[in-house]
Each structure stands twice: as structure tokens, then as C-alpha cells.
Design an enzyme around this catalytic site. Structure first.
Site, short mmCIF file in Angstrom:
data_model
loop_
_atom_site.label_atom_id
_atom_site.label_comp_id
_atom_site.label_asym_id
_atom_site.label_seq_id
_atom_site.Cartn_x
_atom_site.Cartn_y
_atom_site.Cartn_z
N CYS A 24 -13.28 8.24 7.82
CA CYS A 24 -14.68 7.82 7.77
C CYS A 24 -15.10 7.81 6.31
O CYS A 24 -14.31 8.15 5.43
CB CYS A 24 -15.57 8.71 8.64
SG CYS A 24 -15.82 10.40 8.10
N CYS A 49 -15.66 3.05 8.23
CA CYS A 49 -15.31 2.88 6.81
C CYS A 49 -15.20 1.42 6.41
O CYS A 49 -14.99 1.10 5.24
CB CYS A 49 -14.04 3.66 6.45
SG CYS A 49 -12.53 3.04 7.18
N CYS A 75 -10.64 0.49 4.44
CA CYS A 75 -9.48 1.11 5.08
C CYS A 75 -8.28 0.17 4.96
O CYS A 75 -8.36 -0.98 5.37
CB CYS A 75 -9.76 1.40 6.55
SG CYS A 75 -11.05 2.61 6.78
#
Length: 136
Positions: free
Chosen positions: A11, A85, A89
Site C-alpha cells: 500500500c 498503490c 507497483c
């Protein structure tokens, strides 16, 4: 996937959702799964309300610290679970990815964080059933 699957929870701040998910996975799967967590922009410390919510159910996450998402960590993980995120990512071919849509506990009171905690528990339990019990 190796004999012991590895899961990376990601996250933004690695201070709430991903830390609670990692705590649940350690609690529910024990040593059967390697647990990792990281953030795209890690906070200075874990959200104290998330710590309290987990403590209420007997899961201690106080020893954890927010960590920066590293390329090698994501590459070495079998399952990558993102929680808000976005595009930061990394994506690697052959990895299993899941994006869990969860409210952010940042700035929330204990009642709201309890609901997030419980939703994460349910998702992690399903993941354990799939990764561990499904391999037996």
C-alpha cells in the site's frame, strides 16, 4: 511457486492496510507462508489505530516498521497484493496479482478501522485457504 509461497502486501504508506494484512497472514498461516509488506511512499511509523485494532484481536504488529517497496522484493514474491498503490507497483510476468479495494485507515477512528481490519481478515483467510490448504 516454491514449497513455501511468498506474499507481498503493498500500500502507499505501509502503515495500515498492508501491515494489518501481513499481521493476519502471519497469524492465520503461521510458518506456511513467507510474509512481506512494503509501501510506495512509506510512513515514519505504523498507524497507531491500526496497531490498536489488531491488538484487540490478539495480533501484535508493533514490531513492524514501514518499508520502501523494492524491485527485488516484488520480483521474489509469488503473490503481490496491492491496496491502493496505483501505477507505482511493479508488474512481473508470471506473478499472481490481486488488487484489494479497501478503505484507507489513515485518519480514521477505531470503529472504522475495525471494519477495515475485519474485511482484511476475511480476504487473508481466503488467501490462506487457496495457498496453503489448496496445496495439501
Amino acid at each position: 511457486m516454491a514449497d513455501k509461497p511468498s506474499v507481498l502486501f503493498v500500500c502507499v504508506h505501509n502503515a495500515g492496510r498492508s501491515q494489518m494484512a501481513a499481521g493476519w497472514l502471519r497469524h492465520l498461516a503461521g510458518d506456511a507462508v513467507e510474509v512481506r509488506s512494503a509501501g510506495s511512499a512509506p510512513a515514519d511509523r505504523i498507524n497507531p489505530v491500526a496497531v490498536e485494532a489488531m491488538r484487540e484481536v490478539g495480533v501484535d504488529i508493533t514490531a513492524e516498521q514501514p518499508k520502501k517497496l523494492e524491485y527485488a522484493t516484488a520480483q521474489a514474491s509469488d503473490v503481490v497484493i496491492t491496496m491502493g498503490c496505483g501505477d507505482v507497483c511493479p508488474v512481473f510476468p508470471g506473478k499472481r496479482y490481486e488488487d484489494w479495494k479497501l478503505d484507507d485507515p489513515a485518519g480514521q477512528g477505531i470503529a472504522a478501522v475495525r471494519g477495515i481490519r475485519d474485511e482484511i481478515r476475511d480476504r487473508v483467510q481466503a488467501l490462506v485457504n487457496d495457498l496453503v490448504r489448496g496445496r495439501a
